[in-house]
Design a protein around this motif. Structure first.
Motif, short mmCIF file in Angstrom:
data_model
loop_
_atom_site.label_atom_id
_atom_site.label_comp_id
_atom_site.label_asym_id
_atom_site.label_seq_id
_atom_site.Cartn_x
_atom_site.Cartn_y
_atom_site.Cartn_z
N THR A 189 0.81 -1.22 0.00
CA THR A 189 0.00 0.00 0.00
C THR A 189 0.84 1.26 0.00
N LEU A 193 -0.30 2.44 -6.75
CA LEU A 193 -1.06 1.29 -7.23
C LEU A 193 -1.97 1.67 -8.39
N ASP A 207 -10.65 -5.85 -3.20
CA ASP A 207 -10.93 -4.94 -2.09
C ASP A 207 -11.47 -5.68 -0.87
N ILE A 217 -7.13 -0.16 0.16
CA ILE A 217 -6.27 0.34 -0.92
C ILE A 217 -6.79 1.68 -1.44
N PRO A 219 -5.75 3.47 -4.67
CA PRO A 219 -4.89 3.50 -5.86
C PRO A 219 -4.69 4.91 -6.41
#
Length: 294
Positions: A189, A193, A207, A217, A219
């Motif tokens: 993390t 991402l 997820d 997460i 991204p």
């Protein structure tokens, strides 16, 4: 009991043959049975349909009028029966398939090619969409069958898994520091991402798994295409979450590298769905039988 349709079939054949005996031969009936059928129809219509002569029979004016309609109707029924036979023999028909771009490209295409080679007169009608969209149009009857990412929470659908797939993280050469040892989700993390959009089933699956392990997460980049995930990772814009089976070419030629995870994401599957309350067409049934289920 002789049906009304049978009476009209006898009537039209006598009208064509202009002879009870010739019609009986064509219909594999006895002449008295043909005569009885015509008499029954005349009684029901309260109209004389034929004039009997020593040379055979001719249609009366009323009979001629009825013959034009009855003959057309019988011909249409015959054509309809021929079409049904064509569908059963797969010499005609249409196969309506719902599928996403990625599953179509990496899974379905060889099956479409093989089916078309065996049954070239079956037309394909392909509708693209996300798994959620495909389930909706499947339930509305717009497609016969859909190929989706599983799991799908749709009790009205019969779901048949076809192949297992694995969600992995990949990177380009600038992120090779991630390849030396298994990476924890916490370490992951901290990297930029690249993931699919949140509405996709694939993204939701990842997820949910990470959330169950205490991670969320965020991204830097979200995309609507699996192929774009691969291309963005290839030019080192970040670490992408992709389907391993669909990234095979990139991994084998060294364009991308699989990031080893300390805790691997469990496999899921892609498969086919169809309504459990609707009878499948012969073409759909044959196509389902052609799919290799693992």
């Amino acid at each position: 009991m002789v049906s009304k349709l049978d009476l009209y079939k006898v009537f039209t054949q006598v009208g064509k043959s202009k002879s009870f005996s010739a019609a009986a031969k064509d219909l594999y009936m006895t002449q008295p049975a043909v005569s009885q059928s015509i008499m029954q129809l005349e009684r029901e219509l309260d109209t004389r349909l034929f004039t009997r002569t020593t040379k055979g029979v001719t249609l009366t004016n009323e009979g001629q009028l009825l013959f034009e309609y009855a003959n057309s109707a019988i011909n249409l029924i015959d054509v309809g029966e021929e079409k049904i036979l064509e569908f059963k023999n797969l010499t005609a028909g249409e196969l309506k398939i719902g599928v996403g771009d990625t599953i179509s490209k990496y899974f379905l295409l060889p099956y479409l090619e093989a089916f078309h080679n065996h049954f070239p007169n079956i037309k394909f009608n392909i509708i693209n969409g996300t798994t959620s969209e495909l389930c909706a149009i499947l339930k509305s009857g717009e497609v016969d069958i859909a190929f989706c990412n599983f799991p799908v929470d749709e009790p009205r659908l019969i779901q048949i898994p076809c192949i297992a797939i694995h969600d992995i993280f990949v990177c380009g050469d600038k992120f090779q520091h991630l390849l030396t040892a298994p990476v924890t989700f916490e370490e992951l993390t901290n990297e930029p991402l690249i993931l699919l959009e949140q509405k996709s089933i694939s993204r939701k699956y990842v997820d949910n798994f990470l959330s169950a392990n205490g991670f969320t997460i965020s991204p830097e980049i979200e995309l609507g295409s699996h192929d774009l995930l691969l291309e963005f990772a290839k030019i080192n814009l970040g670490v992408a979450c992709v389907t391993k089976e669909f990234a095979k070419e990139y991994l084998e030629n060294g364009s991308l590298f699989e990031v080893p995870l300390a805790n691997e994401i469990p496999p899921r599957s892609i498969g086919m769905c169809y309504l459990n309350s609707v009878s499948l067409s012969p073409a759909t049934t044959k196509f389902i039988e052609s799919i290799n289920v693992q």
